[in-house]
Write a protein that holds these residues in place. Structure first.
Motif, short mmCIF file in Angstrom:
data_model
loop_
_atom_site.label_atom_id
_atom_site.label_comp_id
_atom_site.label_asym_id
_atom_site.label_seq_id
_atom_site.Cartn_x
_atom_site.Cartn_y
_atom_site.Cartn_z
N VAL A 38 0.82 -1.21 0.00
CA VAL A 38 0.00 0.00 0.00
C VAL A 38 0.85 1.26 0.00
CG1 VAL A 38 -1.95 -1.16 1.09
CG2 VAL A 38 -0.25 0.01 2.52
N GLY A 39 2.15 1.11 0.18
CA GLY A 39 3.04 2.26 0.16
C GLY A 39 4.47 1.83 -0.14
N HIS A 40 5.24 2.75 -0.73
CA HIS A 40 6.61 2.44 -1.12
C HIS A 40 7.44 3.71 -1.13
CE1 HIS A 40 9.69 1.33 -4.35
NE2 HIS A 40 9.97 0.58 -3.31
N GLN A 66 -3.90 6.99 1.38
CA GLN A 66 -3.31 8.32 1.49
C GLN A 66 -3.93 9.09 2.65
OE1 GLN A 66 -3.65 10.05 -2.44
NE2 GLN A 66 -2.21 8.56 -3.29
N ARG A 67 -3.13 9.99 3.22
CA ARG A 67 -3.54 10.81 4.37
C ARG A 67 -3.79 9.99 5.62
NH1 ARG A 67 -3.06 15.43 2.25
NH2 ARG A 67 -4.03 16.16 0.35
N LYS A 68 -3.11 8.84 5.71
CA LYS A 68 -3.23 7.98 6.89
C LYS A 68 -1.86 7.70 7.51
CE LYS A 68 -7.45 5.83 5.30
NZ LYS A 68 -8.16 4.59 4.96
N GLY A 69 -0.84 8.41 7.05
CA GLY A 69 0.49 8.26 7.63
C GLY A 69 1.37 7.23 6.95
N VAL A 70 0.88 6.57 5.91
CA VAL A 70 1.67 5.54 5.24
C VAL A 70 2.89 6.14 4.56
CG1 VAL A 70 1.66 3.77 3.43
CG2 VAL A 70 -0.30 3.99 4.96
N GLY A 71 2.71 7.24 3.84
CA GLY A 71 3.84 7.88 3.16
C GLY A 71 4.90 8.33 4.16
N THR A 72 4.47 8.95 5.23
CA THR A 72 5.40 9.38 6.27
C THR A 72 6.16 8.19 6.84
OG1 THR A 72 4.05 11.30 6.83
CG2 THR A 72 5.57 10.51 8.52
N THR A 73 5.46 7.10 7.08
CA THR A 73 6.09 5.90 7.65
C THR A 73 7.14 5.32 6.73
OG1 THR A 73 4.11 5.40 8.95
CG2 THR A 73 5.63 3.58 8.54
N VAL A 74 6.84 5.16 5.44
CA VAL A 74 7.82 4.54 4.54
C VAL A 74 9.00 5.47 4.28
CG1 VAL A 74 6.26 2.85 3.49
CG2 VAL A 74 6.49 5.12 2.44
N VAL A 75 8.75 6.77 4.18
CA VAL A 75 9.86 7.71 3.98
C VAL A 75 10.76 7.71 5.21
CG1 VAL A 75 10.52 10.13 3.70
CG2 VAL A 75 8.71 9.15 2.28
N ARG A 76 10.18 7.80 6.40
CA ARG A 76 11.01 7.79 7.63
C ARG A 76 11.82 6.50 7.73
NH1 ARG A 76 10.17 12.26 10.30
NH2 ARG A 76 8.10 13.11 10.65
N ALA A 77 11.20 5.37 7.41
CA ALA A 77 11.91 4.09 7.49
C ALA A 77 13.07 4.05 6.50
CB ALA A 77 10.94 2.93 7.23
N ALA A 78 12.87 4.56 5.30
CA ALA A 78 13.94 4.58 4.30
C ALA A 78 15.07 5.50 4.75
CB ALA A 78 13.39 5.03 2.95
N LEU A 79 14.74 6.67 5.27
CA LEU A 79 15.76 7.60 5.73
C LEU A 79 16.54 7.05 6.92
CD1 LEU A 79 13.78 10.96 5.41
CD2 LEU A 79 15.55 10.07 3.86
N GLU A 80 15.85 6.38 7.83
CA GLU A 80 16.52 5.76 8.98
C GLU A 80 17.46 4.66 8.52
OE1 GLU A 80 13.35 4.62 11.63
OE2 GLU A 80 12.85 6.73 12.06
#
Length: 148
Positions: A38-40, A66-80
């Protein structure tokens, strides 16, 4: 994924998987309870001047997620993951209002410029823990990006 109007971004990911820029450990997906993606968020190798950084692209979230925090979660995980791997700098070409939440700032502040004239306000950079002022210079995206 239905996050984009056409197949270009999915084709980009497929092309990047076959390119030397591909870093499988920096490809992050979110799945639902049925194990459907559902997100990448994808980070790939990016040449900046005479050094190397990472490009964040594409980031995609299925419309119903969208607008449920999925984008934020995958971006943060990739950056970490990138930070943990000792990477120094991440570059993104996107909405400054969205990417500021992750700490991205105008890339020019880090002496990074883009290959696409007229898009300077959208080119942003995020220094990671190992950033020492390098790399800097003009970004050269991997060849698959020329198709989007």
């Amino acid at each position: 994924m239905a996050a984009f109007p056409g197949p270009e971004e999915a084709d980009l990911v497929d092309a990047l998987r076959r390119d030397a820029a591909w870093l499988p450990e920096l490809s992050v997906v979110a799945v639902d309870e049925r194990e459907l993606v559902v997100g990448h968020a994808l980070l790939t190798r990016l040449q900046v001047g005479d050094g190397w950084a990472l490009a964040l692209a594409p980031v995609a979230v299925a419309p119903e997620w969208q607008r449920k925090g999925v984008g934020t979660t995958v971006v943060r995980a990739a950056l970490e993951a990138a930070d943990a791997a000792g990477e120094r700098l991440v570059v993104v070409l996107g909405d400054p209002g969205y990417y500021a939440r992750f700490g991205f700032v105008p890339a020019a502040r880090h002496q990074v410029t883009g290959p696409y004239p007229g898009n300077e306000e959208y080119l942003q950079a995020l220094p990671l823990a190992g950033y020492d002022g390098r790399p800097h210079g003009v970004c050269r995206y991997p060849a698959p990006f020329s198709s989007v």
